[in-house]
Every structure is written in structure tokens, then in C-alpha cells.
Design a protein around this motif. Structure first.
Motif, PDB file in Angstrom:
ATOM      1  N   HIS A 119       0.860  -1.182   0.000  1.00 56.56           N
ATOM      2  CA  HIS A 119       0.000   0.000   0.000  1.00 56.56           C
ATOM      3  C   HIS A 119       0.898   1.235   0.000  1.00 56.56           C
ATOM      4  CE1 HIS A 119      -3.722  -2.313   0.892  1.00 56.56           C
ATOM      5  NE2 HIS A 119      -2.870  -3.129   1.475  1.00 56.56           N
ATOM      6  N   ASP A 121       0.655   4.340  -0.584  1.00 52.29           N
ATOM      7  CA  ASP A 121       0.223   5.603   0.015  1.00 52.29           C
ATOM      8  C   ASP A 121       0.471   5.649   1.521  1.00 52.29           C
ATOM      9  OD1 ASP A 121      -0.565   6.903  -2.303  1.00 52.29           O
ATOM     10  OD2 ASP A 121      -2.610   6.134  -2.222  1.00 52.29           O
ATOM     11  N   GLU A 201      -9.636   9.345  -2.862  1.00 53.91           N
ATOM     12  CA  GLU A 201      -8.619   8.559  -2.177  1.00 53.91           C
ATOM     13  C   GLU A 201      -7.563   9.454  -1.537  1.00 53.91           C
ATOM     14  OE1 GLU A 201      -6.153   4.442  -3.121  1.00 53.91           O
ATOM     15  OE2 GLU A 201      -6.441   5.899  -4.709  1.00 53.91           O
ATOM     16  N   ALA A 202      -6.378   9.530  -2.134  1.00 48.83           N
ATOM     17  CA  ALA A 202      -5.220  10.148  -1.489  1.00 48.83           C
ATOM     18  C   ALA A 202      -5.414  11.638  -1.270  1.00 48.83           C
ATOM     19  CB  ALA A 202      -3.962   9.891  -2.318  1.00 48.83           C
ATOM     20  N   GLU A 377      -9.790   7.942   1.907  1.00 44.59           N
ATOM     21  CA  GLU A 377     -10.080   6.503   2.017  1.00 44.59           C
ATOM     22  C   GLU A 377      -9.146   5.689   1.115  1.00 44.59           C
ATOM     23  OE1 GLU A 377     -13.937   6.640  -0.959  1.00 44.59           O
ATOM     24  OE2 GLU A 377     -13.996   7.686   0.959  1.00 44.59           O
ATOM     25  N   HIS A 378      -8.746   4.518   1.582  1.00 42.37           N
ATOM     26  CA  HIS A 378      -7.826   3.661   0.834  1.00 42.37           C
ATOM     27  C   HIS A 378      -8.242   2.200   0.980  1.00 42.37           C
ATOM     28  CE1 HIS A 378      -4.606   6.714   0.150  1.00 42.37           C
ATOM     29  NE2 HIS A 378      -5.108   7.235   1.255  1.00 42.37           N
ATOM     30  N   GLU A 385      -9.194  -1.966   4.382  1.00 35.87           N
ATOM     31  CA  GLU A 385      -9.526  -0.554   4.170  1.00 35.87           C
ATOM     32  C   GLU A 385      -8.968   0.293   5.318  1.00 35.87           C
ATOM     33  OE1 GLU A 385     -13.565   2.029   3.144  1.00 35.87           O
ATOM     34  OE2 GLU A 385     -13.724   0.122   4.217  1.00 35.87           O
TER      35      GLU A 385
END
Length: 410
Positions: A119, A121, A201-202, A377-378, A385
Motif C-alpha cells: 500500500h 500511500d 482517495e489520497a 479513504e484507501h 480498508e
């Protein structure tokens, strides 16, 4: 504990999973549990018109506090439902404070391990507070992070009169995860000129382009007979369905595509030997590519049926949403203002395409141009999650800055 975190931890413990097989609206009544709570909280903030309509939508208005009369009405929107892919019942959120970069082993299922190597990020989260579920459910950051961020921003906009803004609309929708999030929204009642979904997301990202999307349903009518006397007669609908699935091109599957490549993806199969139903989602960034894939799928179906002369099949295409960039390019100020809001929050904004869709995709074509800004959110739709508290706080800051930018530039 920050306001946005406190709200988020409360919201994720309410099961709001939607159901793609349901014919009701919203698809599950339990989505109303969170929506009702949001209405109560909005009313407690003094937002008098906050209400839940008969279809499960939450509407609310934060009155303008600026003397300017020409400020466009801006809407912030998130969805309350969570994905059908992983259970959202009995979520136990865990805050991993000041995360040190080591693997996070989720306690209720130690095989679920959140790894920096898998992951990327996460590299920006070392020292931050990372929130996960316990390993047996999704977390629900998609999209309860966005809901919590809008709610936290609403609280500040109502109480801090130093922040000048025009009229702000809030919209919380059901059933986004099953492609029905805007099906019964009343844009006349909402009364907004432009919108932003908070469902990205990011941190620092904004999505102004989505897939175009259709659903395809193939209903196969085979020939049923007693298996002991089936020679030359039986044409098993389940086997026909299996052959169609086996003939799908592997290079057009989600697991084999990236960037601007589209796909054909089977999502549900059911049936008996007399009749079987296959459901697909078709995705591409252009309508031409979308129709090309649908034509290919129909050709596969027809080719398989050549070996089953007494069987037949129906091929039904249902439009789901379209690439919102076509609409957003006509309203560049929406993107420009969001970029400025992120810069004021100390971010380097990035616009990008999303290999999916948001409520904003359909809202844009319904008359409410609506890009998607980050919620933090990822790894959505999975038991891994996660979201960070600091990213959620930054999203709140961006929402506040957006309200001010629209006021200043009007």
C-alpha cells in the motif's frame, strides 16, 4: 479526539451495506439508521431544514453569511452506504496512533496484514494516526470518511462566523455502491448550482474524469429434460453460461487492465439447467469503447449459442453512468476553485482519472456539475480498508477553504 474522528468512529459502527439484488429503494432499510442520525446531528447544529425524505436522501442547507448576493450555491455530497463486497456489520474500528511504519496485523484475522510494501500511500502516514477495522469486516471509510468530513465542516461553518460563504447545500445519498445513488434525488429541491462529492482517495487529489459504465444482463433459456433420457435433447443453461464466461478475453478483465483501459467483468451468476442469468459490468473511459466491449460480449454469447440450436438468450444493456469530464470541462471554475482551496490547505493538488464512478458522474449529467475531491479513504471494498485522521482533518480544511474561495471569487 477531533470532531471528524469522533464522528467517523460513530458512523462506521452503523451497518449500512447496500444490496445489488434488492428491488427496493433504498436497497436496504438499514441505510436509514445512519441517515436518521445525521439529520438529528444537523438539526442539533441549528440547521432547521435538515430532513430525510421518503427515498432515503438527507437534505440540509447552511444559510449564507456573506453580504454578496451572486455567490453560486455549492453542494457537498457523500454516500452513506458501504460496499456489498465485504460485510459492514459489527465493524470495530481501531486507531493506530502515531503509526511507526511497521506492518499492521488486524487482530480478529491475523491473515489480514496492512503492509507498506503493498500500500504505497502508507509511506505518507508514518507518524500519523491510521484507522482500520479489526480484520473481519470492511472499515466503511468509503464513504463514511466523506460523511464525517462534511459533518465536521458543517459544524464549523455554522459556528465560526469569520468564515464567509454563500449558501451551502448538504446531500447524503443511499445506494451509491450499487449504482443507484442519484436515482431519486430531487435536484430542484436541492437547489445547488455546483457540487463536490467527497469520496476520493489520497490527500490532495481531485478526480474530474470517471469511467463510463453500463450493466449487461444475459438471460439464457436452455432446454431441460430428465438427465437419464437427455441424449440429443438437453441443452443445459448453466453449461452455456459457463462457456460464455470461459470465452471472455483475459486481457479485458479488471485484473489485467489499468490506467485508461476498460474491461468486461462478470459480477453475478445464478440459475438452473433450464435458465441461467449472467450479470456483467462494462467499463471504459469513452462511449465508443463501452459499446465496443458490449458488442464483443454479445458476439461471444451468439457464438456459444451456435452449439445449442434449441436454446436462446436475451442480451439487455442498462446505462449506469457516463464520464463526467464531458460536463466538467464546460465549467472550469469548479476545478480551479478546488485547486485553490487545496493550495490554501498546504497541498499540491493533483487531478486524475478514477477507474470507477461516483454519484458525481450521474449528477453532472443530471445538471449538477460535480467533481470528486479526496476523503482519504484507501483499499476500499476490502478488509484492509484504512484512512488516516490527519487526512480526514485536511479534507475538512479543504471543504472550508472551498466555501471561502467561492465567496471571494463571486
Amino acid at each position: 479526539m477531533s470532531s471528524v474522528l469522533n464522528r467517523f468512529l460513530s458512523y462506521v459502527q452503523i451497518d449500512t451495506q447496500s444490496d445489488p439484488q434488492s428491488t427496493s429503494f433504498p436497497s436496504t432499510e438499514k441505510q436509514r439508521d445512519l441517515s436518521n442520525q445525521l439529520v438529528i446531528e444537523l438539526q442539533e447544529l441549528g440547521i432547521e431544514d435538515a430532513h430525510l425524505d421518503e427515498h432515503g436522501y438527507v437534505y440540509a442547507t447552511i444559510p449564507a453569511n456573506s453580504e454578496k448576493s451572486n455567490i453560486p450555491v455549492i453542494c457537498f455530497c457523500s454516500h452513506v452506504d458501504t460496499s456489498p463486497d465485504v460485510t459492514g456489520a459489527n465493524v470495530e474500528p481501531i486507531v493506530h496512533q502515531k503509526w511507526n511504519g511497521e506492518d499492521i496485523i488486524l487482530p480478529d484475522d491475523p491473515t489480514q496484514i496492512l503492509k507498506l510494501s503493498e500500500h504505497p500511500d502508507l509511506k505518507n502516514q508514518i507518524g500519523n494516526d491510521v484507522v482500520t477495522a479489526s480484520g473481519t469486516t470492511l472499515l466503511g471509510a468509503d464513504n463514511k470518511a466523506g460523511v464525517a468530513e462534511i459533518m465536521a465542516a458543517a459544524e464549523i461553518l455554522v459556528t465560526d462566523k469569520r468564515i464567509k460563504h454563500g449558501k451551502i447545500k448538504i446531500l447524503f445519498t443511499p445506494d451509491e455502491e450499487v449504482g443507484r445513488g442519484t436515482e431519486k434525488v430531487d435536484l430542484d429541491k436541492l437547489g445547488a448550482d455546483y457540487g463536490y462529492t467527497v469520496d476520493g482517495e489520497a490527500v490532495g487529489t481531485m478526480e474530474d474524469e470517471t469511467f463510463s459504465a453500463d450493466g449487461v444482463k444475459i438471460t439464457i433459456h436452455g432446454v431441460s429434460t430428465h438427465p437419464g433420457y437427455a441424449i440429443g435433447k438437453l441443452e443445459n443453461a448453466l453449461k452455456i453460461a459457463g462457456e460464455i464466461l470461459a470465452a471472455l478475453p483475459k486481457n479485458l478483465s479488471p485484473e489485467a487492465t489499468e490506467d485508461k483501459e476498460g474491461f468486461i467483468h462478470p459480477v453475478h451468476v445464478e440459475g438452473i439447467q433450464e435458465q441461467a442469468v449472467l450479470n456483467f459490468i462494462i467499463r471504459d473511459f469513452t462511449e465508443f469503447g463501452l459499446h465496443e466491449k458490449e458488442t464483443l460480449l454479445k458476439e461471444i454469447m451468439e457464438r456459444v449459442l451456435l452449439s445449442y440450436p434449441n436454446s436462446k438468450a436475451e442480451f439487455k444493456v442498462t446505462e449506469q453512468y457516463r464520464n463526467m469530464k464531458e460536463i466538467l470541462d464546460q465549467h472550469p471554475q469548479i476545478i480551479d476553485n478546488a485547486m485553490e482551496a487545496m493550495k490554501r490547505s498546504g497541498l499540491n493538488p493533483i487531478t486524475r482519472s478514477i477507474r470507477g464512478g461516483t454519484d458525481g458522474s450521474r449528477l453532472s449529467f443530471m445538471g449538477l456539475p460535480c467533481p470528486n475531491i479526496f476523503a482519504g479513504e484507501h483499499a476500499f471494498h476490502s478488509r484492509l480498508e484504512w484512512v488516516s485522521v490527519q487526512d480526514m482533518e485536511k479534507a475538512v480544511e479543504v471543504i472550508l477553504n472551498l466555501a471561502q474561495v467561492w465567496e471571494e471569487r463571486s
